[in-house]
Design an enzyme around this catalytic site. Sequence first.
Site, short mmCIF file in Angstrom:
data_model
loop_
_atom_site.label_atom_id
_atom_site.label_comp_id
_atom_site.label_asym_id
_atom_site.label_seq_id
_atom_site.Cartn_x
_atom_site.Cartn_y
_atom_site.Cartn_z
N PRO A 128 0.80 -1.23 0.00
CG PRO A 128 -0.98 -1.61 1.48
CD PRO A 128 0.32 -2.20 1.00
CD GLU A 363 6.18 -6.21 -14.71
OE1 GLU A 363 7.30 -6.24 -15.24
OE2 GLU A 363 5.33 -7.11 -14.83
CD GLU A 367 5.93 9.60 -14.01
OE1 GLU A 367 5.23 10.34 -14.74
OE2 GLU A 367 5.62 8.42 -13.75
#
Length: 384
Positions: A128, A363, A367
Site C-alpha cells: 500500500p 512494473e 517516471e
Amino acid sequence: MLFKLTDEQVMIQNMVREFSRKVIGTTASERDRTKEFPADNFKQMGELGLMGMMIPEAYGGESADTVSYVLALSEIAYSCASTSVVMSVQNSIVCESLYRFGTREQKETFLIPLASGEIIGAFALTEPDAGSDPVSQKTTAHRQGDHYIINGTKRFITSGLHSKVVLVTAKTDETVGHKGISCFIVPKETPGMIVGHVEDKMGLRASDTTDLIFENCKVPADLILGKEGDGFKIAMAGLDSGRIGIAAQSYGVAMAAFDAAVKYIKKRKQFGSPVSKHQAVRFQIADMATQIEAAKQLIFSAASLKDRKESYTREASMAKLFASEMVNDITARAIQLHGGYGFTKDYAVERYYRDARVFTIYEGTSEIQRVVISNQVLKDKRKM
C-alpha cells in the site's frame, strides 16, 4: 524491419498468431465484460509451451530465446491484454526468478508445473505504501527455528486470486535497507496467506489484481529463494525482464488498435470519399506507424541484449518507457479516427484504450524508467 528474424522465430510468431486470433481473440470482449479469468486459455497456452518459454525443457519450459518470447507475447496481447499480462508475469518474473535463483528441489517442485502451465504464479512486491520504492515495504519475515513467519500486506498483485504459488518479498533485517530484503516461495494453501480485496479495474479486467494479506504466515526455511538479503536483487532482475514484457504487450495492443483504425478509415466515407483519402488522416497513420516501428526496434534491441547475456537494464527501461507511452497515444488516436463510434463498446478500440492505460504505471512508472535510464547513462562508459 531492421531486425531479421530466424526461421524458428517466424514459425513461433505464426503459430501463436493463429492461436491468438482463433482462440484468445474470440472471447476477449466478453471476458472484459464479465471479468472471467481465462483459465481454459492458459491451459491451452501451457500445452503450446507459452507459459515458460525461456525455461529449459528439463524444467518444463521450451528453451526459447527472448526474441521468440517477445513475438509470442505481443501476439497474445494483440487479441487480449488481460491474457498477456498473466503470461508476462508468469514468464518474465515468476519462472525466470525461480530458474535463476532457485535450488534444484525448488525448481522440481514449483518451476516445472509453472513453466508447463499446470499452475499460475504471482510475484508479490508492491505494498500500500511501497510501489516504486521497495525499500519502504513493511512486510517482515522473522526466522523461528526451521520456519519464517511472514506478516504484512501486498497490493496490486497480478493473479493474486488464481495463482497457486506466490513469490513474496519481505524484510528479514530491517536495519540494512535493500540488503535486508529476502524473497520466499509461498504455496497458496499455506495457512496465514489470505486473498484480500479484488480490484475493480479500468482495464485488464479478465486478469485479477488483488491484495495478499500475511498474518503469521509460516513458511519453511527451505522455501527462501536464494539466500537472506537476495530479495532486492531478485526483484530488480525480474523487473528488468518484466519491462521487456510490458513493452511487448504495449506493442501488441498498439498493433491491434492501429490495424482496427486502418480498417475503419478505409471503409468509412465522409465528404464523398473514404476517410483514408484525407491528408490529415493519412498523416496520423504515418505518425502512428512510425511510433510503432520505433517501439518494435527498441524491444528487439533489449531482447537481443538479454539473449546475448549482456547488460540490458537501460535498454529494457527505454523499451518499456517508449512503448508504454506509445500505446497510450496510438489507442487514443485510434479512438479519434473512429469518431463517435470509438467511444462505444461496439468497437474494440475502446477496450484497447482502457487496457493500455496501466502500461505506463505497473512494473515501474514512466517516471521511474526515466530515473533508471538517466542513472544508467550517467554511469555507463558505453557510447550511445
